[in-house]
Design a protein around this motif. Sequence first.
Motif, PDB file in Angstrom:
ATOM      1  N   TYR A   1       2.208  -7.709 -14.520  1.00 34.77           N
ATOM      2  CA  TYR A   1       0.917  -7.039 -14.354  1.00 34.77           C
ATOM      3  C   TYR A   1       1.065  -5.736 -13.597  1.00 34.77           C
ATOM      4  O   TYR A   1       0.420  -4.729 -13.898  1.00 34.77           O
ATOM      5  CB  TYR A   1      -0.069  -7.949 -13.608  1.00 34.77           C
ATOM      6  CG  TYR A   1      -0.660  -9.030 -14.469  1.00 34.77           C
ATOM      7  CD1 TYR A   1      -0.780 -10.337 -14.003  1.00 34.77           C
ATOM      8  CD2 TYR A   1      -1.096  -8.753 -15.760  1.00 34.77           C
ATOM      9  CE1 TYR A   1      -1.303 -11.325 -14.793  1.00 34.77           C
ATOM     10  CE2 TYR A   1      -1.621  -9.737 -16.551  1.00 34.77           C
ATOM     11  CZ  TYR A   1      -1.720 -11.029 -16.074  1.00 34.77           C
ATOM     12  OH  TYR A   1      -2.241 -12.018 -16.853  1.00 34.77           O
TER      13      TYR A   1
ATOM     14  N   LEU B   1     -13.737  -3.536  -7.519  1.00 36.31           N
ATOM     15  CA  LEU B   1     -12.351  -3.593  -7.995  1.00 36.31           C
ATOM     16  C   LEU B   1     -11.401  -3.045  -6.933  1.00 36.31           C
ATOM     17  O   LEU B   1     -10.334  -3.612  -6.680  1.00 36.31           O
ATOM     18  CB  LEU B   1     -12.215  -2.783  -9.291  1.00 36.31           C
ATOM     19  CG  LEU B   1     -12.881  -3.409 -10.508  1.00 36.31           C
ATOM     20  CD1 LEU B   1     -12.792  -2.476 -11.697  1.00 36.31           C
ATOM     21  CD2 LEU B   1     -12.214  -4.737 -10.834  1.00 36.31           C
TER      22      LEU B   1
ATOM     23  N   LEU C   1     -11.054  -5.608  -4.084  1.00 38.34           N
ATOM     24  CA  LEU C   1     -10.204  -6.722  -4.488  1.00 38.34           C
ATOM     25  C   LEU C   1      -8.752  -6.276  -4.593  1.00 38.34           C
ATOM     26  O   LEU C   1      -7.830  -6.980  -4.185  1.00 38.34           O
ATOM     27  CB  LEU C   1     -10.678  -7.284  -5.831  1.00 38.34           C
ATOM     28  CG  LEU C   1     -12.012  -8.009  -5.813  1.00 38.34           C
ATOM     29  CD1 LEU C   1     -12.456  -8.337  -7.219  1.00 38.34           C
ATOM     30  CD2 LEU C   1     -11.910  -9.280  -4.988  1.00 38.34           C
TER      31      LEU C   1
ATOM     32  N   SER D   1      -5.110  -7.411  -2.771  1.00 38.67           N
ATOM     33  CA  SER D   1      -4.295  -8.122  -3.746  1.00 38.67           C
ATOM     34  C   SER D   1      -2.902  -8.400  -3.188  1.00 38.67           C
ATOM     35  O   SER D   1      -2.426  -7.728  -2.273  1.00 38.67           O
ATOM     36  CB  SER D   1      -4.199  -7.283  -5.016  1.00 38.67           C
ATOM     37  OG  SER D   1      -3.060  -7.633  -5.752  1.00 38.67           O
TER      38      SER D   1
ATOM     39  N   TYR E   1      -8.191 -17.165 -10.592  1.00 40.45           N
ATOM     40  CA  TYR E   1      -8.490 -16.077  -9.659  1.00 40.45           C
ATOM     41  C   TYR E   1      -9.816 -15.396  -9.994  1.00 40.45           C
ATOM     42  O   TYR E   1     -10.695 -15.235  -9.143  1.00 40.45           O
ATOM     43  CB  TYR E   1      -7.364 -15.040  -9.692  1.00 40.45           C
ATOM     44  CG  TYR E   1      -7.656 -13.816  -8.849  1.00 40.45           C
ATOM     45  CD1 TYR E   1      -8.148 -12.644  -9.418  1.00 40.45           C
ATOM     46  CD2 TYR E   1      -7.476 -13.838  -7.477  1.00 40.45           C
ATOM     47  CE1 TYR E   1      -8.431 -11.537  -8.656  1.00 40.45           C
ATOM     48  CE2 TYR E   1      -7.758 -12.728  -6.703  1.00 40.45           C
ATOM     49  CZ  TYR E   1      -8.228 -11.576  -7.293  1.00 40.45           C
ATOM     50  OH  TYR E   1      -8.517 -10.483  -6.526  1.00 40.45           O
ATOM     51  N   TRP E   2      -9.966 -15.000 -11.257  1.00 44.74           N
ATOM     52  CA  TRP E   2     -11.178 -14.235 -11.598  1.00 44.74           C
ATOM     53  C   TRP E   2     -12.413 -15.121 -11.547  1.00 44.74           C
ATOM     54  O   TRP E   2     -13.492 -14.692 -11.158  1.00 44.74           O
ATOM     55  CB  TRP E   2     -11.028 -13.595 -12.981  1.00 44.74           C
ATOM     56  CG  TRP E   2     -10.028 -12.485 -12.931  1.00 44.74           C
ATOM     57  CD1 TRP E   2      -8.775 -12.501 -13.434  1.00 44.74           C
ATOM     58  CD2 TRP E   2     -10.197 -11.202 -12.306  1.00 44.74           C
ATOM     59  NE1 TRP E   2      -8.139 -11.317 -13.160  1.00 44.74           N
ATOM     60  CE2 TRP E   2      -8.985 -10.503 -12.476  1.00 44.74           C
ATOM     61  CE3 TRP E   2     -11.245 -10.584 -11.627  1.00 44.74           C
ATOM     62  CZ2 TRP E   2      -8.799  -9.207 -11.997  1.00 44.74           C
ATOM     63  CZ3 TRP E   2     -11.059  -9.302 -11.150  1.00 44.74           C
ATOM     64  CH2 TRP E   2      -9.845  -8.623 -11.343  1.00 44.74           C
ATOM     65  N   GLN E   3     -12.231 -16.406 -11.897  1.00 45.76           N
ATOM     66  CA  GLN E   3     -13.383 -17.306 -11.825  1.00 45.76           C
ATOM     67  C   GLN E   3     -13.839 -17.479 -10.382  1.00 45.76           C
ATOM     68  O   GLN E   3     -15.036 -17.388 -10.083  1.00 45.76           O
ATOM     69  CB  GLN E   3     -13.006 -18.677 -12.401  1.00 45.76           C
ATOM     70  CG  GLN E   3     -13.049 -18.732 -13.891  1.00 45.76           C
ATOM     71  CD  GLN E   3     -12.589 -20.080 -14.380  1.00 45.76           C
ATOM     72  OE1 GLN E   3     -11.668 -20.670 -13.829  1.00 45.76           O
ATOM     73  NE2 GLN E   3     -13.227 -20.574 -15.410  1.00 45.76           N
TER      74      GLN E   3
ATOM     75  N   THR F   1     -13.288 -15.565  -7.899  1.00 49.17           N
ATOM     76  CA  THR F   1     -13.830 -14.325  -7.352  1.00 49.17           C
ATOM     77  C   THR F   1     -15.257 -14.124  -7.819  1.00 49.17           C
ATOM     78  O   THR F   1     -16.151 -13.808  -7.041  1.00 49.17           O
ATOM     79  CB  THR F   1     -12.974 -13.137  -7.793  1.00 49.17           C
ATOM     80  OG1 THR F   1     -11.632 -13.370  -7.392  1.00 49.17           O
ATOM     81  CG2 THR F   1     -13.461 -11.855  -7.176  1.00 49.17           C
ATOM     82  N   ARG F   2     -15.484 -14.330  -9.100  1.00 49.82           N
ATOM     83  CA  ARG F   2     -16.791 -14.044  -9.663  1.00 49.82           C
ATOM     84  C   ARG F   2     -17.842 -15.041  -9.173  1.00 49.82           C
ATOM     85  O   ARG F   2     -18.981 -14.686  -8.889  1.00 49.82           O
ATOM     86  CB  ARG F   2     -16.685 -14.095 -11.184  1.00 49.82           C
ATOM     87  CG  ARG F   2     -17.871 -13.525 -11.928  1.00 49.82           C
ATOM     88  CD  ARG F   2     -17.508 -13.318 -13.388  1.00 49.82           C
ATOM     89  NE  ARG F   2     -16.927 -14.514 -13.992  1.00 49.82           N
ATOM     90  CZ  ARG F   2     -17.638 -15.453 -14.597  1.00 49.82           C
ATOM     91  NH1 ARG F   2     -18.948 -15.342 -14.667  1.00 49.82           N
ATOM     92  NH2 ARG F   2     -17.039 -16.509 -15.115  1.00 49.82           N
TER      93      ARG F   2
END
Lengths: 396, 255, 366
Positions: free
Chosen positions: A28, C179, C182, C186, C272-274, C276-277
């Motif tokens: 990534y 973004l 975050l 990271s 991760y995205w779940q 976070t959201r």
Amino acid sequence: MASPSTDSIPRPARPPFWRNPAVRGVFYQLLFIAVVVAVGGFLVHNTLVNLGRQNIATGFGFLHREASFAIGESLIAYAPSDTYARAFLVGLINTLYVAVLGIVLATVLGTVIGIARLSRNWLVAKLTLVYVETFRNIPLALQLLFWWTFLREGAPSPRQAWRPLPGVFVSDRGLEFPLPQSNPAHLWIFLAFVVGLAGAVAVSGWARRRQMATGVQFPSGWVGLALIVGLPLLVFLTAGTPLAFDWPALKGFNFAGGGSVSPEFAALLFGLTIYTASFIAEIVRAGILSVSWGQSEAASALGLRPGLTMRLVVLPQALRVIIPPITSQYLNLTKNSSLAVIIGYPDLVSIANTTMNQTGQAVEGIALIMAVYLAISLTIALSMNLYNRAVALVER
Amino acid sequence: MADATGETQAGQQIIELRHVDKWYGEFQVLKDINLEVAKGERVVVCGPSGSGKSTMIRCINRLEEHQRGQIIVAGIELTSDIKNIDAIRREVGMVFQQFNLFPHLTVLENLVLAPVWVRKQPRREAEETARMYLERVRIPDQANKYPGQLSGGQQQRVAIARSLCMKPEIMLFDEPTSALDPEMIKEVLDVMIELAQEGMTMVCVTHEMGFARTVGDTIVFMDRGEIVERGSPQELFANPKNDRTKLFLSQILAH
Amino acid sequence: MTDATQDLPLPAERPPTPSAGIVSWLRVNLFNSIGNTLLTLVAAWFLAMTIPRLVRWAVIDAIWHADSGRACRGDGACWAFIGEKLRFILFGRFPYAEQWRPLFVVLIFIGLILASCDRRIWGRRLVLLWLVGLALVGVLMWGGILGMSYVETDLWNGLPLTLILAVVGMALAFPLAILLALGRRSQLPAVRAICVAYIELIRGVPLITVLFMASVMLPLFLPTGMTIDKLLRAQIAFILFAAAYLAEVVRGGLQAIPKGQIEAADALGLGYWQRTRLIVLPQALALVIPPLVNTFIGTFKDTSLVIVIGLFDLLGTANAALTDANWRGFFAEAYVFIAAIYFSFCFFMSRYSQMLEREFNKGGRR
């Protein structure tokens, strides 16, 4: 006895590389970097092409060319025949000059108003509230324009200048004030000041040691102040009071003699100070309020008088809360000084703007401005981090 | 009353409150408080929240001002005269529910601050006293730590030592264990019991009825701003005469 | 000795000195010590010097109707100037006959801001409301359909421009800021480095620089031949600038989320995205609403800087109005007028944010 071979200890199975978090992380990141580089490369390419078409050179060579524009005010010698580099230097000095003065004045004014906000006197508390809310909620650009236009159009011509204090004149040409003339005795006075300063430090050190040893207290604050002020004063008097002022006098249509500042500088300094002071006032107020009431109660219960309570218990704790946001305000003031371009004070941004218009080297000009401000920001941020680490309250 | 040297003799009244009234605005928070505490006596004040018990003891060292009545501490009358207030505060130590240690100073510096700046003692002498009291409250090795590094129980014991360093004649405690985790209450109560056994005059606002029974000479029950009933622990806990007292005791002694 | 007193509480008495009433209030608040008395006298003198003069200038000696600048010169303010120039100051050079459109735009924005203060509709409904509102704003300003004439962005001046720059700037900066925040937290070093570099770079330089950068460099960034609208350049500058500051605010909220929340989400199997959201962001954003509002107030005030790149927001139109040869020299009236407008917006929002902060501190959030 033979030890069991390490082959018989089971190892966790390695996931296939596309499910391995470490590999995915690297992937990534590479993707991300590739995108950034691609976009960046596209922009750079376009820029070079566009600049080439307009026959604008790249690089900082233009700094050695002659500037051929005049600068309204400068603290160092400058003539239009000097280089662009020197013009930038003038701008930088102008910016730092107004920023440092602004920081000092705004801190003093802001602290006074912040403490006044906490006054038990209802009138004082409300008046300072009106001050803070008024200047915080109006854009700085508007405030600067107001003060500048006020000086230029609302102030009278030099012949009818306002005289708020003897020897001080306010007119649409700016502010004039008397300047002390230099005199050899001044060197002695300055030396006396230095001696007084050293003496104050020595006295306070001696007093502190004596208090540790015997418990007897000594008003080293007042004595120190007397030394710092009194010794130079003594020299001044014995030298026959050599203080002659160069008074501004009306000659023709303008003033001659004395010191003066332009309306642009006056408006910029005044506006920046008033605006930033309103934010500093709120920071100081919040800092003092942040020290819990129980702290002063405990100090009072131990028998400490209010003055000592403030000095030994409240202020040290309040300062820890006040300093970080105040340094951020100092940074804001420095950045806000760039609004000088609106009212025509030749600060760094304003001069860079003129340069960019003349040479077309917009990219380099902007890069220079950003580099300077970044350097200032990072310096302030670094000092603040050091301070924070030094005074942080020690906890588990 | 104090004798010629200004020191109160054992058995004489060291704190007197006579017809003390206090208002917050229009709300009367203390109504006709009459209390006498003899030197060496241990008084425990209890009552429901809002009864004015904290307010009452905070009036004794002028953290709150009373509007009517007389308060006399160690022979000095408590008025707005700063000299009197200073003199009284030197003789009265206070321990707060929230400890109120100075977080920017080490434990040792917390303890020597007042002796150096108020009693004007030399630093070395103050430090010796401080270390002695740190031993008494059983944390001699924490002298150079900061309050934030100590547990709640340790902090409160430091707070007690800090007040003791001023060598007061009276110690006031305002719910000293209410902010502590249960396992730390005992270490603080132990220190207070030792203090009592050495003969310190104490006025203590607390919910710890076990402590009251062990150490208290007089229990004072307050409700809605007035002293409703007072007596020795045996009398008050076994035979409360007033209905309000009975109600309160039934609520806190139930478990 | 037992001392049982009556079973009923003692009746409360009145305090000995009157603690209510104006005389006592004056005594406590203004004259309770020598120092305070002196302060009161100084403050009263100051008020006596300024208030009557201000009232005389603004009201008593003011001229409310006049035909030209010359007729309006007097000791007091010339509010006739404002009356004459009102539509120009508010809407600039927007076609005169169609100025109902920017008026509606301003009303829509005010409505949206007021609606956002009502917590009952926070959530998807509010986002929808904003999208519809912004679409309407776009239609009204550009025109070209439904019988409204097309108005190019150059003629978008005055208060609508201020509001558009500020609101659209914040609205679009918001996702970018999330973004960035975050990214700054990271675990991937490259992502973190780039986000930190962006945030520190933008926060370290004045807004004027970013505006210059956008105004001068964006055309260079585009392939030869493509042009970019001047308003769009300024808008991009505001978005990039606000995003850096918002990112720090959001980061503060993210840092305040207890680690246990993330652990619980992981234990439930969320990616991760779940997480976070669904878990982290909703809590973080709710925590930092007061600083978010403060950032919006700052952006709103900062729109006044577009005057340096040749756009005419509210400050710009006021300045332009002052150049009219028939009405010279009424700068005080003009600046005071727009100061009042700015003040109203900013003061209202700052009071709202203070109220929110008080509520959150009381724990009345959930």
